[in-house]
Design a protein around this motif. Structure first.
Motif, mmCIF file in Angstrom:
data_model
loop_
_atom_site.group_PDB
_atom_site.id
_atom_site.type_symbol
_atom_site.label_atom_id
_atom_site.label_comp_id
_atom_site.label_asym_id
_atom_site.label_seq_id
_atom_site.Cartn_x
_atom_site.Cartn_y
_atom_site.Cartn_z
ATOM 1 N N PRO A 22 -29.239 5.875 -0.920
ATOM 2 C CA PRO A 22 -28.664 5.183 -2.080
ATOM 3 C C PRO A 22 -27.161 5.398 -2.251
ATOM 4 C CG PRO A 22 -30.749 6.191 -2.674
ATOM 5 C CD PRO A 22 -30.439 6.666 -1.290
ATOM 6 N N SER A 71 -28.840 1.142 -6.767
ATOM 7 C CA SER A 71 -28.809 1.299 -5.308
ATOM 8 C C SER A 71 -30.142 1.802 -4.781
ATOM 9 C CB SER A 71 -27.686 2.270 -4.918
ATOM 10 O OG SER A 71 -26.431 1.813 -5.360
ATOM 11 N N LEU A 122 -21.317 -8.203 -3.608
ATOM 12 C CA LEU A 122 -21.717 -6.808 -3.817
ATOM 13 C C LEU A 122 -21.082 -6.217 -5.073
ATOM 14 C CD1 LEU A 122 -21.512 -5.420 -0.154
ATOM 15 C CD2 LEU A 122 -23.567 -6.037 -1.428
ATOM 16 N N LEU A 144 -22.910 -5.163 -8.506
ATOM 17 C CA LEU A 144 -23.487 -3.848 -8.843
ATOM 18 C C LEU A 144 -22.530 -2.994 -9.665
ATOM 19 C CD1 LEU A 144 -25.361 -2.924 -5.523
ATOM 20 C CD2 LEU A 144 -26.324 -3.805 -7.641
ATOM 21 N N HIS A 175 -24.987 5.614 0.132
ATOM 22 C CA HIS A 175 -24.332 4.664 1.027
ATOM 23 C C HIS A 175 -24.271 3.278 0.398
ATOM 24 C CE1 HIS A 175 -25.666 7.434 4.535
ATOM 25 N NE2 HIS A 175 -24.472 7.772 4.082
ATOM 26 N N ILE A 176 -25.344 2.875 -0.251
ATOM 27 C CA ILE A 176 -25.354 1.564 -0.898
ATOM 28 C C ILE A 176 -24.346 1.533 -2.052
ATOM 29 C CG2 ILE A 176 -26.796 -0.081 -2.175
ATOM 30 C CD1 ILE A 176 -29.184 0.935 -0.586
ATOM 31 N N MET A 177 -24.199 2.643 -2.770
ATOM 32 C CA MET A 177 -23.179 2.737 -3.813
ATOM 33 C C MET A 177 -21.788 2.511 -3.235
ATOM 34 S SD MET A 177 -24.561 6.081 -5.916
ATOM 35 C CE MET A 177 -23.142 6.124 -7.017
ATOM 36 N N SER A 188 -21.305 -1.071 -2.114
ATOM 37 C CA SER A 188 -21.093 -1.972 -3.243
ATOM 38 C C SER A 188 -19.659 -1.908 -3.757
ATOM 39 C CB SER A 188 -22.059 -1.639 -4.382
ATOM 40 O OG SER A 188 -21.746 -0.395 -4.977
ATOM 41 N N ILE A 238 -32.510 -1.121 -4.692
ATOM 42 C CA ILE A 238 -32.184 -2.000 -3.566
ATOM 43 C C ILE A 238 -32.662 -1.400 -2.254
ATOM 44 C CG2 ILE A 238 -30.259 -2.935 -2.207
ATOM 45 C CD1 ILE A 238 -28.807 -3.363 -4.843
ATOM 46 N N LYS A 239 -32.506 -0.096 -2.096
ATOM 47 C CA LYS A 239 -32.955 0.545 -0.863
ATOM 48 C C LYS A 239 -34.472 0.415 -0.711
ATOM 49 C CE LYS A 239 -33.561 4.810 1.604
ATOM 50 N NZ LYS A 239 -33.617 6.277 1.559
ATOM 51 N N LEU A 287 -25.314 2.929 -11.301
ATOM 52 C CA LEU A 287 -25.107 2.388 -9.956
ATOM 53 C C LEU A 287 -26.050 3.047 -8.954
ATOM 54 C CD1 LEU A 287 -23.463 0.506 -8.162
ATOM 55 C CD2 LEU A 287 -21.774 2.334 -7.888
ATOM 56 N N SER A 311 -22.941 -1.996 -13.698
ATOM 57 C CA SER A 311 -23.037 -0.566 -14.037
ATOM 58 C C SER A 311 -21.993 -0.142 -15.068
ATOM 59 C CB SER A 311 -22.887 0.282 -12.773
ATOM 60 O OG SER A 311 -21.576 0.218 -12.264
#
Length: 453
Positions: free
Chosen positions: A129, A109, A163, A166, A131-133, A136, A112-113, A105, A170
């Motif tokens: 990353p 992420s 979302l 992701l 934060h994106i985790m 998601s 994606i960032k 994950l 994973s």
């Protein structure tokens, strides 16, 4: 029946004394010979080797017939205590599964960032990353913005179901590597799913704590700067990450043989399939209507969010909300609440009323078909399968309502000038209650009629 017949069919007699017929029909696939973990013989207490089947001192057998089902009730009918239940969690493989899934994950992420943020240094200071985790996993974020003259704070929920791709992706490889082969029963699979979900959620809670960001940014030459604090709600991360991890692992590991072992396993699988198929059907229908230039998005007050790039996000989210509506659950769309009363007392266009009505008809048809399938599969005189199905279905709908809420308050909207305030979703408690009652009634109709019989 005479006394001799009663004795010959005693529950402890595996074969009839009269004709040799098998009295107790047990599937031997659910039993196995298992070596005791003790290093001493249970009879003479002599030291034994791990590879020994019999004690070399007294000849005592060191293997026992054990059930693969891992029931909470032992062969004597006594309930296992909590300590015995906890021992059945596979801690090592649970840690491996959650750790590898979080690693995958993180990589996703990070990619994606890089794609979305690029070389924008100011955004890179705020969004990383981790934060994106957390995004998601649909966690709530708290934002505090401090300007020169004033400040504002708000909580934001970005419950975009898309979302979830992701976390789902994973979990695929870790489950196959560490969980698939050790799940020999439905109960053990449930326990291992709980174990993975707990560890997955706890790690994300720790990441949420250490990923809080507080930065000062400049808005340009000779312009006043502003400070931003961004942090995730610990409770939101814990609950949502646990639910997402548990449902992902549980759904991935549903095996056909579990259905023979437990009626709950078979019906839970049907409930998961029902929601997935219904969601896909509604999504296809909404997509076809959009290409047919029926502007239901505008009628629902979401036209400002449906640009070419975000249209897929909007439609994928609407599919879940409108399926909830088809179950008679009131859904908040920001501009108002859409409920069954909306078909009677509203200014909705005829196209939208026909769409909402067709969704209700579709849901009724799906539940009736499910009821027929339950009757054909379980052929029971009571309605226990229907009640179990409605309970499983209602819980899943409640989880969807909990994680799919989208909320951007007025304060947050003023901070994020490109967005306007909005609230979409449905209450998870109301969703569970109404979906249980509705699915129970409609499924029971199919269960009793069974038009396919």
């Amino acid at each position: 029946m005479n006394i001799e017949d009663g004795i010959s069919r005693n529950k402890y007699s595996n074969y009839s004394k009269e004709n040799g017929n098998l009295n107790i029909k047990q599937n031997i696939n659910y039993f196995t010979l298992e070596k005791d973990k003790e290093i001493h013989c249970s009879k003479c207490h002599a030291l034994v080797n791990n590879k020994d089947i019999y004690c070399k001192n007294c000849g005592e057998i060191l293997e026992n017939v054990k059930s693969k089902r891992e029931k909470f009730i032992n062969q004597e009918g006594e309930k296992a205590n909590f300590k015995d239940i906890v021992k059945n969690f596979d801690l090592v493989n649970g840690i491996k599964t959650s750790a590898l899934s979080l690693g995958i994950l993180f990589i996703l992420s990070l990619i994606i960032k890089i794609i979305l943020v690029g070389t924008n240094n100011e955004i890179s200071e705020i969004i990383n990353p981790i934060h994106i985790m957390l995004f998601s996993n649909l966690a709530s974020v708290n934002i505090f913005l401090s300007l020169f003259m004033n400040s504002a704070q708000s909580s934001i929920d970005f419950g975009l179901l898309i979302l979830l791709l992701l976390p789902v992706v994973s979990f695929i490889l870790p489950y196959r590597l560490f969980m698939k082969n050790i799940n020999t029963s439905f109960i053990r699979h449930v326990k291992n799913s709980l174990g993975v979900a707990i560890m997955y959620a706890l790690v994300l809670v720790v990441l949420a704590k250490i990923s809080q960001v507080q930065v000062s940014l400049s808005s340009g030459f000779n312009q006043y700067g502003y400070g931003i604090y961004l942090g995730f709600s610990t409770f939101s991360v814990l609950i949502k990450a646990f639910l997402i991890g548990f449902i992902c692992i549980l759904s991935m590991g549903m095996k056909r043989e579990y259905e023979k072992e437990s009626i709950i396993a078979g019906i839970l699988k049907i409930a998961l399939k029902t929601i997935f198929i219904a969601y896909i059907l509604v999504l296809i229908l909404l997509s076809l209507l959009h290409f047919a230039h029926i502007n239901y998005i505008y009628e629902l007050g979401l036209n400002s969010y449906a640009s070419d790039l975000s249209l897929g996000l909007v439609v994928s989210q609407l599919a879940a909300y409108l399926w909830a509506f088809s179950n008679f659950i009131p859904v908040d769309f920001g501009s108002g609440i859409i409920s069954i009363l909306s078909l009677i007392k509203s200014n909705l266009s005829l196209d939208l009323i026909l769409l909402l009505g067709s969704l209700i008809a579709l849901s009724a048809l799906i539940f009736i078909i499910v009821g027929c399938k339950l009757d054909s599969k379980y052929k029971g005189k009571d309605i226990k399968p229907v009640i179990i199905f409605s309970g499983c279905y209602a819980v899943i709908m409640g989880v969807i309502g909990l994680v799919s809420t989208i909320y951007i308050g007025d304060n947050a909207a003023s901070m994020l000038s490109s967005l306007s305030s909005m609230q979409m979703g449905f209450n998870f408690i109301i969703g569970m209650v109404i979906s249980f009652v509705y699915s129970l009634i409609m499924t029971l109709i199919g269960y009793k009629l069974n038009i396919f019989n």
